[in-house]
Design an enzyme around this catalytic site. Structure first.
Site, PDB file in Angstrom:
ATOM      1  N   ASN A 183       0.812  -1.232   0.000  1.00 62.70           N
ATOM      2  CA  ASN A 183       0.000   0.000   0.000  1.00 62.70           C
ATOM      3  C   ASN A 183       0.844   1.281   0.000  1.00 62.70           C
ATOM      4  O   ASN A 183       0.518   2.248  -0.694  1.00 62.70           O
ATOM      5  CB  ASN A 183      -0.993  -0.016   1.164  1.00 62.70           C
ATOM      6  CG  ASN A 183      -0.327  -0.109   2.502  1.00 62.70           C
ATOM      7  OD1 ASN A 183       0.769  -0.635   2.624  1.00 62.70           O
ATOM      8  ND2 ASN A 183      -0.969   0.419   3.521  1.00 62.70           N
TER       9      ASN A 183
ATOM     10  N   GLY B  59       1.707  -6.098   7.205  1.00 65.76           N
ATOM     11  CA  GLY B  59       0.816  -6.707   6.223  1.00 65.76           C
ATOM     12  C   GLY B  59      -0.480  -7.111   6.875  1.00 65.76           C
ATOM     13  O   GLY B  59      -0.851  -6.586   7.929  1.00 65.76           O
TER      14      GLY B  59
ATOM     15  N   THR C 115      -1.824 -13.138   7.445  1.00 64.43           N
ATOM     16  CA  THR C 115      -0.408 -13.453   7.188  1.00 64.43           C
ATOM     17  C   THR C 115       0.394 -13.314   8.479  1.00 64.43           C
ATOM     18  O   THR C 115       1.284 -14.133   8.761  1.00 64.43           O
ATOM     19  CB  THR C 115       0.178 -12.506   6.111  1.00 64.43           C
ATOM     20  OG1 THR C 115      -0.755 -12.368   5.045  1.00 64.43           O
ATOM     21  CG2 THR C 115       1.489 -13.024   5.566  1.00 64.43           C
TER      22      THR C 115
ATOM     23  N   GLU D 276       3.023  -5.401  12.301  1.00 65.19           N
ATOM     24  CA  GLU D 276       2.117  -4.261  12.105  1.00 65.19           C
ATOM     25  C   GLU D 276       1.036  -4.748  11.162  1.00 65.19           C
ATOM     26  O   GLU D 276       1.302  -4.972   9.971  1.00 65.19           O
ATOM     27  CB  GLU D 276       2.874  -3.082  11.483  1.00 65.19           C
ATOM     28  CG  GLU D 276       4.019  -2.551  12.318  1.00 65.19           C
ATOM     29  CD  GLU D 276       3.575  -1.981  13.647  1.00 65.19           C
ATOM     30  OE1 GLU D 276       2.390  -1.602  13.794  1.00 65.19           O
ATOM     31  OE2 GLU D 276       4.401  -1.941  14.574  1.00 65.19           O
TER      32      GLU D 276
ATOM     33  N   CYS E 212      -3.383   1.512   6.340  1.00 69.80           N
ATOM     34  CA  CYS E 212      -3.836   0.802   7.537  1.00 69.80           C
ATOM     35  C   CYS E 212      -4.480   1.755   8.535  1.00 69.80           C
ATOM     36  O   CYS E 212      -5.281   1.342   9.366  1.00 69.80           O
ATOM     37  CB  CYS E 212      -2.661   0.074   8.177  1.00 69.80           C
ATOM     38  SG  CYS E 212      -1.281   1.177   8.520  1.00 69.80           S
TER      39      CYS E 212
HETATM   40  P1  NDP Z   1      -0.149  -9.392   3.031  1.00 75.05           P
HETATM   41  O1  NDP Z   1      -0.199  -9.901   4.420  1.00 75.05           O
HETATM   42  O2  NDP Z   1      -0.855 -10.148   1.978  1.00 75.05           O
HETATM   43  O3  NDP Z   1       1.349  -9.242   2.520  1.00 75.05           O
HETATM   44  C1  NDP Z   1       2.336  -8.489   3.194  1.00 75.05           C
HETATM   45  C2  NDP Z   1       3.703  -9.014   2.796  1.00 75.05           C
HETATM   46  O4  NDP Z   1       3.858 -10.347   3.294  1.00 75.05           O
HETATM   47  C3  NDP Z   1       3.898  -9.119   1.288  1.00 75.05           C
HETATM   48  O5  NDP Z   1       5.239  -8.829   0.974  1.00 75.05           O
HETATM   49  C4  NDP Z   1       3.560 -10.560   1.031  1.00 75.05           C
HETATM   50  O6  NDP Z   1       4.092 -11.021  -0.163  1.00 75.05           O
HETATM   51  C5  NDP Z   1       4.196 -11.220   2.238  1.00 75.05           C
HETATM   52  N1  NDP Z   1       3.712 -12.556   2.552  1.00 75.05           N
HETATM   53  C6  NDP Z   1       2.575 -13.172   2.144  1.00 75.05           C
HETATM   54  N2  NDP Z   1       2.521 -14.432   2.626  1.00 75.05           N
HETATM   55  C7  NDP Z   1       3.641 -14.626   3.371  1.00 75.05           C
HETATM   56  C8  NDP Z   1       4.179 -15.716   4.140  1.00 75.05           C
HETATM   57  N3  NDP Z   1       3.553 -16.904   4.223  1.00 75.05           N
HETATM   58  N4  NDP Z   1       5.344 -15.541   4.792  1.00 75.05           N
HETATM   59  C9  NDP Z   1       5.991 -14.369   4.733  1.00 75.05           C
HETATM   60  N5  NDP Z   1       5.561 -13.303   3.994  1.00 75.05           N
HETATM   61  C10 NDP Z   1       4.398 -13.414   3.330  1.00 75.05           C
HETATM   62  O7  NDP Z   1      -0.652  -7.890   3.136  1.00 75.05           O
HETATM   63  P2  NDP Z   1      -0.915  -6.901   1.936  1.00 75.05           P
HETATM   64  O8  NDP Z   1       0.313  -6.769   1.090  1.00 75.05           O
HETATM   65  O9  NDP Z   1      -2.198  -7.322   1.316  1.00 75.05           O
HETATM   66  O10 NDP Z   1      -1.062  -5.503   2.699  1.00 75.05           O
HETATM   67  C11 NDP Z   1      -2.246  -5.049   3.184  1.00 75.05           C
HETATM   68  C12 NDP Z   1      -2.360  -5.287   4.675  1.00 75.05           C
HETATM   69  O11 NDP Z   1      -1.298  -4.651   5.358  1.00 75.05           O
HETATM   70  C13 NDP Z   1      -3.612  -4.711   5.264  1.00 75.05           C
HETATM   71  O12 NDP Z   1      -4.211  -5.629   6.143  1.00 75.05           O
HETATM   72  C14 NDP Z   1      -3.135  -3.516   6.034  1.00 75.05           C
HETATM   73  O13 NDP Z   1      -3.961  -3.121   7.077  1.00 75.05           O
HETATM   74  C15 NDP Z   1      -1.813  -3.979   6.503  1.00 75.05           C
HETATM   75  N6  NDP Z   1      -0.964  -2.830   6.844  1.00 75.05           N
HETATM   76  C16 NDP Z   1      -0.676  -2.592   8.163  1.00 75.05           C
HETATM   77  C17 NDP Z   1       0.061  -1.482   8.527  1.00 75.05           C
HETATM   78  C18 NDP Z   1       0.414  -1.231   9.953  1.00 75.05           C
HETATM   79  O14 NDP Z   1       1.363  -0.492  10.187  1.00 75.05           O
HETATM   80  N7  NDP Z   1      -0.267  -1.791  10.935  1.00 75.05           N
HETATM   81  C19 NDP Z   1       0.535  -0.523   7.527  1.00 75.05           C
HETATM   82  C20 NDP Z   1       0.189  -0.882   6.184  1.00 75.05           C
HETATM   83  C21 NDP Z   1      -0.536  -1.996   5.864  1.00 75.05           C
HETATM   84  P3  NDP Z   1       3.199 -10.973  -1.525  1.00 75.05           P
HETATM   85  O15 NDP Z   1       2.712  -9.596  -1.699  1.00 75.05           O
HETATM   86  O16 NDP Z   1       4.180 -11.351  -2.540  1.00 75.05           O
HETATM   87  O17 NDP Z   1       2.097 -11.960  -1.294  1.00 75.05           O
END
Ligand code: NDP
Length: 477
Positions: free
Chosen positions: A148, A224, A228, A246, A280
């Protein structure tokens, strides 16, 4: 544009030679590819990082300060190029991407200074002993970030990890890899020694998983989704790794009738729809005191209807494209669910197909009314340009509704009533509370959430502490 891995200071294809398509969400077209790496590339990245660690971990703070500052300058000097790349990769308006690039540079500048200021503690036991705390770098750490705010969040993790003397294996989101690859080049030009930062591209389930599972990567900083995050905890927990998570949010935005309404409404439009609602910290549940409900509702709808949705590169665009087709379909699915749950659509309510961008992923900013506070669309994170609006009659009622979800990231409160503001701030189950503002950030403050929004805090000293191992030394006098 072909995105390669950055390992030991060099750009390399994945060992298996495979690639993934990279899409521009504004058009829906493939415009490049990215290395589709696997555990063997992560192993190479680890080896490079482990080799660099003995020297980087004892590099004097002044030298780390200089290099991190040079990286910040590199980001600043490429600000427009990075912003254009980020907008094409992510779908966000170009003006917003430019602001985020400023912050990416600030992240490095801030933690460059932290490297110089970071200190440990000492505890004297009168006439008996003196204790002092050693804080040493952990070793090789893993940083995994979402799509994001790609460079903004990537640098928010990497900068403190490097400032504290660690070497890093990092993975950007597969959906938004471009600016991370550009950062690799910036780091080399800034004099960061080879192997100190390594960036491996590919899918979360393979590259991310391999980073988390790697037996010698001792700490994981992850931003993320909550699902996850839960999975990462289940893998890293039994290995006794340090983990900072986070995660998602479902943030309440509480507006009392005595609020400065012009400011509250203007900011609420931003906090609801900035970056297509894909932050987020976006407020997704707006609660309005009943006596002001109808006027706030009309004002919000009127403002939202003025927002231009479409070409992210157009200077007047307020809402760009949703990051990917799967996420676009997920958000549209939630709008349909809300209708089934009985919501009235006050504005938006579906996809848009701007002329010339018919293949892109656009959703009209949507305000929904009439949902019970515990409807799924009020409880689950949608992470798109969709908010609900709900009236309330008392502080107790709004507090109960605000705290009702599994999430606890951030809340915003709009009121002139100081006592009420402070009392709510204490009672809201959130890691961050904004009173009469939103996203006003001081990088020294602790950042993160409670409940299913995460574990641990980023920012300032919290981040430096996370990326160090602590040892107490007790010397008898
Ligand atoms: P994801 O959880 O899908 O992915 C986050 C990262 O983790 C990506 O690089 C993803 O790779 C990777 N990933 C996925 N599966 C695994 C695994 N099994 N092991 C290790 N890494 C993995 O989140 P999004 O990218 O969809 O991001 C959106 C989310 O992030 C929302 O829920 C949002 O609220 C949260 N967020 C939280 C923030 C905070 O500070 N609290 C700030 C910003 C966002 P790939 O993309 O290649 O699948």
């Amino acid at each position: 544009m072909n995105i390669l891995n950055y390992i030991n200071g060099e750009m390399k294809a994945a060992n298996n030679g495979s690639v993934l398509d990279n899409y521009n969400p504004a058009t829906g077209n493939v415009y490049g590819n990215i290395a589709n790496s696997d555990a063997s590339d992560v192993a190479d990245a680890y080896e490079a990082a482990a080799l660099a660690f003995p020297s980087w971990s004892i590099t004097p703070a002044e030298e780390r300060f200089k290099i991190l500052n040079a990286i910040a300058e590199g980001i600043d000097s490429l600000r427009d190029t990075l912003a254009l790349a980020e907008s094409n990769d992510q779908g966000k308006p170009l003006w917003l991407a430019k602001n985020e690039m400023i912050r990416a540079g600030q992240n490095f500048r801030f933690f460059a200074t932290a490297a110089m200021q970071f200190a440990s503690e000492s505890h004297a036991m009168e006439n008996k002993a003196i204790n002092y705390t050693l804080r040493t770098p952990i070793g090789v750490v893993g940083c995994i970030s979402p799509w994001n705010l790609p460079l903004y969040l990537f640098t928010w993790k990497i900068a403190p990890a490097l400032a504290a003397g660690n070497c890093v294996v990092a993975k950007p989101s597969e959906f938004t890899p471009v600016t991370a690859a550009m950062l690799g080049e910036i780091c080399s030009s800034a004099g960061l020694p080879n192997g100190v930062l390594n960036i491996v591209n590919g899918l979360g389930g393979s590259v991310g998983q391999a980073i988390v599972e790697h037996p010698k990567i001792k700490a994981i900083s992850f931003t993320g989704g909550t699902v996850t995050g839960k999975h990462i905890s289940s893998v890293a927990g039994p290995m006794f790794k340090k983990v900072s998570l986070e995660l998602g949010g479902k943030n309440p935005n509480i507006i009392f009738a005595d609020a400065d309404m012009d400011k509250a409404i203007k900011t609420t439009v931003n906090s609801s729809f900035m970056n297509q609602g894909e932050i987020c910290l976006c407020g997704s549940r707006v609660f309005v005191e009943r006596s002001a409900y109808e006027s706030v509702k009309s004002a919000l709808v009127a403002e939202v209807l003025k927002m231009k949705v479409g070409d992210p590169l157009h200077a007047e665009t307020r809402v760009g494209a949703i990051v990917s087709k799967p996420h676009y379909e997920k958000v549209l699915g939630y709008i349909e669910l809300a209708k089934e749950e009985g919501a009235t659509v006050l504005c938006g309510g579906g996809a848009l197909h701007p002329e010339g961008f018919e293949g892109g992923y656009y959703i009209a900013p949507t305000i929904l009314e009439g949902l019970p506070f515990d409807a799924r669309c009020n409880m689950e994170e949608i992470f798109g340009p969709v908010i609900t609006i709900t009236p309330f009659d008392s502080v107790e009622e709004v507090l109960a509704m605000a705290n009702a979800t599994e999430y606890g990231l951030a809340a915003t409160v709009w009121t002139q009533h100081l006592t009420r503001a402070h009392q709510l701030a204490a009672q809201l189950q959130m890691g961050i509370v904004w009173i009469n503002c939103w996203l006003l950030r001081d990088l020294r403050t602790p950042f993160g959430g409670v409940k299913s929004s995460g574990v641990g805090r980023e920012g300032g000293l919290e981040a430096m502490r996370f990326f160090t191992e602590v040892k107490n030394v007790c010397v008898a006098l």
